[in-house]
Scaffold this motif. Structure first.
Motif, mmCIF file in Angstrom:
data_model
loop_
_atom_site.group_PDB
_atom_site.id
_atom_site.type_symbol
_atom_site.label_atom_id
_atom_site.label_comp_id
_atom_site.label_asym_id
_atom_site.label_seq_id
_atom_site.Cartn_x
_atom_site.Cartn_y
_atom_site.Cartn_z
ATOM 1 N N VAL A 252 -44.795 11.246 91.796
ATOM 2 C CA VAL A 252 -45.065 11.647 91.297
ATOM 3 C C VAL A 252 -43.468 11.984 90.316
ATOM 4 C CG1 VAL A 252 -45.380 14.036 89.200
ATOM 5 C CG2 VAL A 252 -46.947 13.144 91.497
ATOM 6 N N LEU A 253 -42.576 12.054 90.850
ATOM 7 C CA LEU A 253 -41.233 12.412 90.235
ATOM 8 C C LEU A 253 -40.909 10.809 89.996
ATOM 9 C CD1 LEU A 253 -39.615 15.282 92.819
ATOM 10 C CD2 LEU A 253 -40.169 15.430 90.392
ATOM 11 N N THR A 254 -40.809 10.052 90.846
ATOM 12 C CA THR A 254 -40.505 8.542 90.587
ATOM 13 C C THR A 254 -41.184 7.933 89.078
ATOM 14 O OG1 THR A 254 -40.120 7.972 93.224
ATOM 15 C CG2 THR A 254 -40.638 6.531 91.374
ATOM 16 N N LEU A 255 -42.681 8.257 88.948
ATOM 17 C CA LEU A 255 -43.227 8.206 87.723
ATOM 18 C C LEU A 255 -42.872 8.847 86.905
ATOM 19 C CD1 LEU A 255 -46.869 8.121 88.942
ATOM 20 C CD2 LEU A 255 -45.618 5.835 88.198
ATOM 21 N N LYS A 256 -41.890 9.891 86.745
ATOM 22 C CA LYS A 256 -41.208 11.005 85.797
ATOM 23 C C LYS A 256 -40.182 9.632 85.324
ATOM 24 C CE LYS A 256 -41.007 15.710 84.532
ATOM 25 N NZ LYS A 256 -40.566 16.752 84.810
ATOM 26 N N ALA A 257 -39.463 9.386 86.517
ATOM 27 C CA ALA A 257 -37.896 9.544 86.287
ATOM 28 C C ALA A 257 -37.986 7.683 85.539
ATOM 29 C CB ALA A 257 -37.082 8.948 87.592
ATOM 30 N N ILE A 258 -39.259 7.526 85.433
ATOM 31 C CA ILE A 258 -39.129 6.018 84.970
ATOM 32 C C ILE A 258 -39.191 5.857 83.493
ATOM 33 C CG2 ILE A 258 -40.578 3.799 84.472
ATOM 34 C CD1 ILE A 258 -41.695 3.465 87.516
ATOM 35 N N SER A 259 -40.051 7.403 83.472
ATOM 36 C CA SER A 259 -39.720 7.032 81.573
ATOM 37 C C SER A 259 -38.980 7.977 81.667
ATOM 38 C CB SER A 259 -41.155 8.622 80.994
ATOM 39 O OG SER A 259 -43.024 7.372 81.471
ATOM 40 N N LEU A 260 -37.594 8.971 81.485
ATOM 41 C CA LEU A 260 -36.767 9.079 81.994
ATOM 42 C C LEU A 260 -35.778 8.111 80.684
ATOM 43 C CD1 LEU A 260 -36.003 13.015 83.728
ATOM 44 C CD2 LEU A 260 -36.911 12.433 80.996
ATOM 45 N N CYS A 261 -35.420 7.075 82.105
ATOM 46 C CA CYS A 261 -34.859 5.960 81.814
ATOM 47 C C CYS A 261 -35.251 5.200 80.684
ATOM 48 C CB CYS A 261 -34.637 5.426 83.072
ATOM 49 S SG CYS A 261 -34.703 6.160 84.823
ATOM 50 N N LEU A 262 -36.322 5.082 80.315
ATOM 51 C CA LEU A 262 -37.024 4.417 79.383
ATOM 52 C C LEU A 262 -36.471 4.913 77.858
ATOM 53 C CD1 LEU A 262 -38.072 1.523 78.566
ATOM 54 C CD2 LEU A 262 -40.053 2.726 78.265
ATOM 55 N N GLY A 263 -36.784 6.357 78.326
ATOM 56 C CA GLY A 263 -36.494 7.311 76.697
ATOM 57 C C GLY A 263 -34.506 7.348 76.283
ATOM 58 N N LEU A 264 -33.672 7.340 77.572
ATOM 59 C CA LEU A 264 -32.607 7.458 77.551
ATOM 60 C C LEU A 264 -31.856 5.643 77.394
ATOM 61 C CD1 LEU A 264 -31.941 9.271 80.565
ATOM 62 C CD2 LEU A 264 -31.425 10.185 77.903
ATOM 63 N N LEU A 265 -32.870 4.667 77.603
ATOM 64 C CA LEU A 265 -32.236 3.759 77.117
ATOM 65 C C LEU A 265 -32.784 3.388 75.287
ATOM 66 C CD1 LEU A 265 -33.616 1.326 80.263
ATOM 67 C CD2 LEU A 265 -31.187 1.757 79.692
ATOM 68 N N LEU A 266 -33.785 4.050 75.563
ATOM 69 C CA LEU A 266 -34.005 3.172 73.491
ATOM 70 C C LEU A 266 -33.960 4.197 72.734
ATOM 71 C CD1 LEU A 266 -37.955 3.083 74.415
ATOM 72 C CD2 LEU A 266 -36.649 1.735 73.406
ATOM 73 N N PHE A 267 -33.166 5.865 73.638
ATOM 74 C CA PHE A 267 -32.633 6.959 72.295
ATOM 75 C C PHE A 267 -31.110 7.547 73.718
ATOM 76 C CE2 PHE A 267 -37.378 6.776 72.279
ATOM 77 C CZ PHE A 267 -37.250 6.227 70.084
ATOM 78 N N PRO A 268 -30.568 6.689 73.040
ATOM 79 C CA PRO A 268 -28.950 6.929 73.628
ATOM 80 C C PRO A 268 -27.917 8.317 72.655
ATOM 81 C CG PRO A 268 -28.580 5.124 72.682
ATOM 82 C CD PRO A 268 -30.379 5.766 72.299
ATOM 83 N N ALA A 292 -48.634 4.529 82.397
ATOM 84 C CA ALA A 292 -49.128 3.048 81.316
ATOM 85 C C ALA A 292 -48.094 2.346 81.037
ATOM 86 C CB ALA A 292 -49.129 4.517 79.973
ATOM 87 N N LEU A 293 -46.644 2.766 81.075
ATOM 88 C CA LEU A 293 -45.556 1.639 80.909
ATOM 89 C C LEU A 293 -45.486 0.369 82.353
ATOM 90 C CD1 LEU A 293 -43.196 4.003 79.838
ATOM 91 C CD2 LEU A 293 -43.723 1.834 78.249
ATOM 92 N N LEU A 294 -46.217 0.765 83.305
ATOM 93 C CA LEU A 294 -46.188 -0.278 84.288
ATOM 94 C C LEU A 294 -47.736 -1.879 83.870
ATOM 95 C CD1 LEU A 294 -45.716 2.562 87.061
ATOM 96 C CD2 LEU A 294 -44.200 0.286 86.346
ATOM 97 N N VAL A 295 -48.203 -0.592 83.508
ATOM 98 C CA VAL A 295 -49.688 -1.066 82.949
ATOM 99 C C VAL A 295 -49.242 -2.426 82.356
ATOM 100 C CG1 VAL A 295 -52.111 -1.293 82.639
ATOM 101 C CG2 VAL A 295 -52.138 0.481 83.439
ATOM 102 N N ALA A 296 -48.647 -1.521 81.049
ATOM 103 C CA ALA A 296 -48.342 -2.431 80.424
ATOM 104 C C ALA A 296 -47.145 -3.509 80.720
ATOM 105 C CB ALA A 296 -47.669 -2.071 78.589
#
Length: 559
Positions: A252-268, A292-296
């Motif tokens: 669960v924490l790994t999945l949460k980290a993926i969203s945080l990474c993408l958010g920091l890249l999109l909105f730094p 959802a992002l992994l499915v995408a």
């Protein structure tokens, strides 16, 4: 050729220009231990010991199983050139970042047009999320690892195109050097596989056995590296003194980290040193978003393969595979650090460049390039501003606290910064506040004990050292500190007791064995001192200090 040179010059200028102000920054946090207080880097005769010692040897309480000798060698070269002038170390970091940005350009050109490669590499060069890897001197492991991985991948792909075995063989040492730079380079076989499939899909369809055989070399390199690490340093690939989260929490924490990474890249915009993420449920929004992002991403890979878009295939796979080290870091219970996103961000910026290039369907053909350059200047401005946060350990600590005022780790780092600046009362206040939030945090107890020791409050210092032992019975660092406390006070029996316990819990440190030998020696137990020094030399066989101490013991044992 002229176009290529112009592109390289543009990328290099963008990569260097927005980091110029970092040259005025001082050493920060781990720089003190790895550079200022690390006497191994001050003499080239210590080179063999660097390659046979754990990276965090000076910090017994850290994950000492980490092996990054090439980072220490780079610091050794810096010290030979600049001594302890911080600007020289920053120059080296920025130089590697410039080189990585240029390598990113060439790698993107394998999959797409020169213009799109230019757009993607410029965005890579200036993205603010890279400041932690570039401006923070101790972030050099990411830069070195990326340099050798990108260079090795280019050689590997050139072999796939030209069928040149010399290029293939030349790529393998590059992967070795990447592993010597940072342990997370272990993902390179997967990166190579995805890059190879994206670059030569027809070869994989027509001759899968030959293409698969090319992957055996990188796997051999990986196995040989870990075998050599175990034999030379005496450590394994995965061992560390910390308890790992349960499998479900880890997932669960790994999945949460993926969203945080993408958010920091999109909105730094909300960049800071620590991004803590506590326990979450599978129903957490960020967890659901990551799924959802992994499915995408899976759908995007399939669509890119069907529409023959190798750049999109490469970008998606490089980004997803590049985030795999998050699994390792979360296992160590480390908050998300922005430097980890350095290498995978290459795939992200390539996808952004492809998206911007698609705008030329509705705009003049040059519009996407000029729009990208404008975005790069805006991002570069954020990077330039962000560099100031890394001015010194006090500045970055206060910035981390402003972003996470109730983060115990940020409070501990700020307290340590106040200690270095001589403001002991404020350091004590930071540590006390941190303990109010995390009463069992061993690091806070140790830091507060150090502050009390500095203030002459020996009884309070011992109390907090003991609390650190209660908080983490498997960690040797508190035992080592207590051993030194009693050694300074001349209580040799107690010192021997705590040093022995530290050695029992973590037998991989030559420093621990040496300290235990010293306690034995001061008590006149020369045989035990010799035994511990020989154990220390098995770990650090090239240490001149240990050899000299052993010769002293042996001379005293002669009748």
């Amino acid at each position: 050729m002229k176009e290529k040179l112009i592109h390289i010059l543009v990328v290099a200028c963008f990569a260097a220009l927005f980091y110029v102000n970092s040259f005025g920054n001082f050493f920060v946090w781990n720089d003190w231990t790895l550079i200022i207080e690390n006497f191994l880097i001050r003499d080239w005769t210590n080179l063999p010991e660097i390659f046979t010692s754990a990276f965090w040897k000076p910090l017994i309480g850290e994950p000492s199983q980490v092996y990054r000798p090439l980072v220490s060698v780079s610091f050794m070269a810096d010290f030979a050139l600049w001594r302890l002038q911080p600007w020289g170390y920053h120059l080296t970091n920025v130089s590697f970042h410039v080189a990585n940005s240029i390598l990113a350009y060439f790698l993107m050109r394998v999959y797409t047009s020169p213009t799109i490669a230019l757009m993607g590499s410029v965005l890579f060069a200036v993205h603010p999320i890279h400041t932690e890897a570039v401006t923070y001197i101790s972030g050099r492991g990411e830069l070195l690892m990326s340099f050798f991985l990108l260079g090795g991948t280019l050689l590997f792909l050139r072999d796939g195109k030209r069928k040149s075995w010399p290029l293939y063989l030349a790529s393998l040492p590059a992967f070795f050097l990447a592993l010597f730079s940072k342990e997370t380079a272990a993902i390179f076989p997967l990166l190579l596989l995805s890059a190879d499939v994206a670059a030569f899909p027809s070869s994989w369809r027509n001759n899968p056995w030959r293409q698969s055989a090319r992957q055996l070399g990188p796997l051999f390199v990986l196995g040989l590296f870990y075998l050599g690490q175990m034999l030379l340093v005496g450590i394994t690939a995965t061992g560390h003194p910390f308890s790992a989260p349960s499998f479900s929490d880890h997932f669960v924490l790994t999945l949460k980290a993926i969203s945080l990474c993408l958010g920091l890249l999109l909105f730094p915009l909300n960049l800071h040193f620590l991004h803590p993420f506590g326990a979450s449920s599978p129903l957490d929004f960020l967890v659901a978003l990551s799924l959802a992002l992994l499915v995408a991403a899976g759908w995007g890979l399939r669509y890119a393969a069907r529409t023959d878009c190798p750049a999109a295939t490469f970008g998606i796979s490089w980004f997803v595979i590049g985030l795999l080290p998050l699994v390792y870091y979360i296992g160590l219970r480390i908050p998300l650090l922005e430097g980890w996103i350095y290498l995978p961000s290459l795939g992200f910026v390539l996808l952004v460049a492809l998206g911007l290039d698609s705008l030329k369907r509705w705009t003049p053909s040059c519009a996407p390039l000029w729009l990208t350059l404008w975005i790069a200047v805006m991002l570069g401005g954020v990077t330039f501003y962000r560099n100031r946060d890394w001015k010194d350990d006090m500045e970055i600590s206060l910035h981390a606290i402003a972003a996470s005022p109730n983060n115990p780790l940020a409070l501990r780092l700020a307290g340590n910064a106040y200690m270095r600046h001589g403001n002991i009362p404020e350091a004590e206040r930071m540590f006390q506040k941190g303990l109010g939030l995390a009463p069992a945090d061993p690091g806070l107890h140790r830091s507060l004990a150090a502050a009390y020791r500095f203030m002459g409050k020996e009884a309070d210092a011992v109390t907090h050292y003991q609390e650190a032992l209660k908080s983490t019975l498997e960690e040797p660092y508190a035992y080592w500190l207590l051993g030194h406390y009693y050694l300074r006070r001349g209580k040799l029996v107690e010192a021997e007791k705590y040093f022995s316990e530290a050695v029992r819990k973590f037998p991989y440190s030559s420093e621990l064995h040496s300290d235990l030998a010293r306690a034995h020696h001061l008590q006149g137990n020369l045989a035990a001192a010799e035994t511990e020094l020989r154990a220390a030399l098995r770990i650090s066989p090239y240490s001149t200090v240990l050899k000299a101490n052993l010769e002293t013991i042996l001379s005293q044992r002669k009748p």
